[in-house]
Write a protein that holds these residues in place. Structure first.
Motif, PDB file in Angstrom:
ATOM      1  N   GLU A 148      66.843 -83.472  26.354  1.00 42.34           N
ATOM      2  CA  GLU A 148      66.314 -82.879  27.591  1.00 42.34           C
ATOM      3  C   GLU A 148      66.224 -81.355  27.480  1.00 42.34           C
ATOM      4  N   VAL A 149      67.287 -80.738  26.963  1.00 42.60           N
ATOM      5  CA  VAL A 149      67.299 -79.283  26.805  1.00 42.60           C
ATOM      6  C   VAL A 149      66.212 -78.863  25.821  1.00 42.60           C
ATOM      7  N   GLN A 150      66.119 -79.576  24.721  1.00 44.84           N
ATOM      8  CA  GLN A 150      65.115 -79.263  23.706  1.00 44.84           C
ATOM      9  C   GLN A 150      63.713 -79.346  24.302  1.00 44.84           C
ATOM     10  N   ALA A 151      63.429 -80.408  25.043  1.00 43.06           N
ATOM     11  CA  ALA A 151      62.105 -80.577  25.648  1.00 43.06           C
ATOM     12  C   ALA A 151      61.821 -79.479  26.669  1.00 43.06           C
ATOM     13  N   LEU A 152      62.816 -79.138  27.465  1.00 45.15           N
ATOM     14  CA  LEU A 152      62.658 -78.092  28.470  1.00 45.15           C
ATOM     15  C   LEU A 152      62.322 -76.754  27.819  1.00 45.15           C
ATOM     16  N   LEU A 153      63.069 -76.388  26.796  1.00 43.00           N
ATOM     17  CA  LEU A 153      62.843 -75.094  26.156  1.00 43.00           C
ATOM     18  C   LEU A 153      61.591 -75.091  25.295  1.00 43.00           C
ATOM     19  N   TYR A 178      83.261 -76.311  16.327  1.00 46.08           N
ATOM     20  CA  TYR A 178      82.525 -76.135  17.576  1.00 46.08           C
ATOM     21  C   TYR A 178      81.035 -76.272  17.316  1.00 46.08           C
ATOM     22  N   SER A 179      80.310 -76.617  18.362  1.00 40.58           N
ATOM     23  CA  SER A 179      78.858 -76.752  18.262  1.00 40.58           C
ATOM     24  C   SER A 179      78.185 -75.583  18.973  1.00 40.58           C
ATOM     25  N   TRP A 180      77.026 -75.208  18.458  1.00 36.09           N
ATOM     26  CA  TRP A 180      76.246 -74.109  19.017  1.00 36.09           C
ATOM     27  C   TRP A 180      74.817 -74.588  19.234  1.00 36.09           C
ATOM     28  N   LEU A 181      74.301 -74.404  20.437  1.00 37.25           N
ATOM     29  CA  LEU A 181      72.874 -74.586  20.695  1.00 37.25           C
ATOM     30  C   LEU A 181      72.277 -73.185  20.631  1.00 37.25           C
ATOM     31  N   ILE A 182      71.398 -72.957  19.672  1.00 35.67           N
ATOM     32  CA  ILE A 182      70.900 -71.624  19.343  1.00 35.67           C
ATOM     33  C   ILE A 182      69.458 -71.473  19.804  1.00 35.67           C
ATOM     34  N   ALA A 236      69.547 -72.300  31.134  1.00 38.07           N
ATOM     35  CA  ALA A 236      69.068 -73.687  31.149  1.00 38.07           C
ATOM     36  C   ALA A 236      69.990 -74.604  30.351  1.00 38.07           C
ATOM     37  N   VAL A 237      70.443 -74.137  29.195  1.00 33.97           N
ATOM     38  CA  VAL A 237      71.342 -74.947  28.369  1.00 33.97           C
ATOM     39  C   VAL A 237      72.663 -75.178  29.100  1.00 33.97           C
TER      40      VAL A 237
END
Length: 194
Positions: free
Chosen positions: A61-66, A86-90, A107-108
Motif C-alpha cells: 500500500e505504501v509503495q503504491a501510494l508513493l 531493524y528495517s528501513w523504508l527509504i 505517509a509511511v
C-alpha cells in the motif's frame, strides 16, 4: 494520571505527533543559514522488523501510494534491513524536494500506524550535507514526538561529531521540538543516506 503515579514519579508517555514532521522544511532553511547544511533528498523510516502478510500488504500500500506521485524523481521506495536487525523504508527525492520527502515520511508513518504497526515505529530521518561533505541526519523519534541531530564523523567508524550535534540543537531550538534528554539521542549507524 493518578495520585499514585505522581508519587511514584511515573508519567504518561508522550503521544506521537506526526505533524511535527511538517516543521522540517522551515527548519532546513534555518539549518542552511546557520551552519550551511542542505538537504540530500534522502529520508527513511526505521522500525522493528515485522514479518507476515499484514505487513507485506501495508508495504505494498505504501509503495503504491508513493509510486503514484507523478513528481517523483529517482528510485522507488526501498525496504532494507540493517546490521542491527531493524528495517528501513527509504525514500529518495532530489535535494530541492524536501517538502515532498516529508510527505513521503509522513505517509509511511501514517500507514504503519493505521495498520497497527505503530508500536514497531522507531524513528524517521532526513539527510543533510554541508559543502565540506559532512553528513547530518535530523532524526524524529516517533514515540517521543521530538527531534535530535545525528552527525557521524566522516571516515571514522561509529564516531559522532558531538560538538556539531550540540550546535545544531542550539540552531534549531526555535524550529523543531528538540529532545532535551541527550541520552535519547541514540546513534543510527548504517542509516540510509548518512
Amino acid at each position: 494520571m493518578g495520585f499514585l503515579d505522581i508519587l511514584l514519579g511515573r508519567t504518561k508517555p508522550t503521544a506521537p505527533d506526526l505533524d511535527q514532521l511538517f516543521a522540517l522544511p522551515s527548519a532546513a532553511i534555518t539549518l542552511e543559514a546557520a551552519v550551511g547544511f542542505t538537504p540530500t533528498g534522502h529520508g527513511a523510516v526505521c522500525f522493528a522488523t515485522v514479518e507476515g502478510g499484514a505487513f507485506a500488504q501495508t508495504h505494498r500500500e505504501v509503495q503504491a501510494l508513493l509510486d503514484a506521485d507523478s513528481d517523483r524523481e529517482g528510485p522507488p521506495v526501498e525496504l532494507r534491513r540493517d546490521d542491527y536487525g531493524y528495517s528501513w523504508l527509504i525514500s529518495q527525492r532530489t535535494p530541492d524536494q524536501l517538502s515532498a520527502l516529508v510527505n513521503d515520511l509522513h505517509a509511511v508513518n501514517s500507514a504503519m500506524e493505521i495498520n497497527g504497526f505503530g508500536p514497531q515505529l522507531l524513528c524517521s530521518v532526513a539527510g543533510f550535507v554541508d559543502p565540506g561533505g559532512r553528513r547530518l541526519g535530523l532524526v524524529y523519534l516517533y514515540k517521543r514526538g521530538t527531534w535530535y541531530p545525528f552527525a557521524p564523523v566522516p571516515g571514522r567508524r561509529e564516531r559522532r561529531d558531538n560538538p556539531l550535534e550540540l550546535q545544531i540543537k542550539a540552531a534549531l531550538g526555535d524550529d523543531l521540538r528538540i529532545e532535551q534528554d541527550l541520552s535519547r539521542w541514540f546513534p543510527i549507524w548504517g542509516a540510509p543516506g548518512l
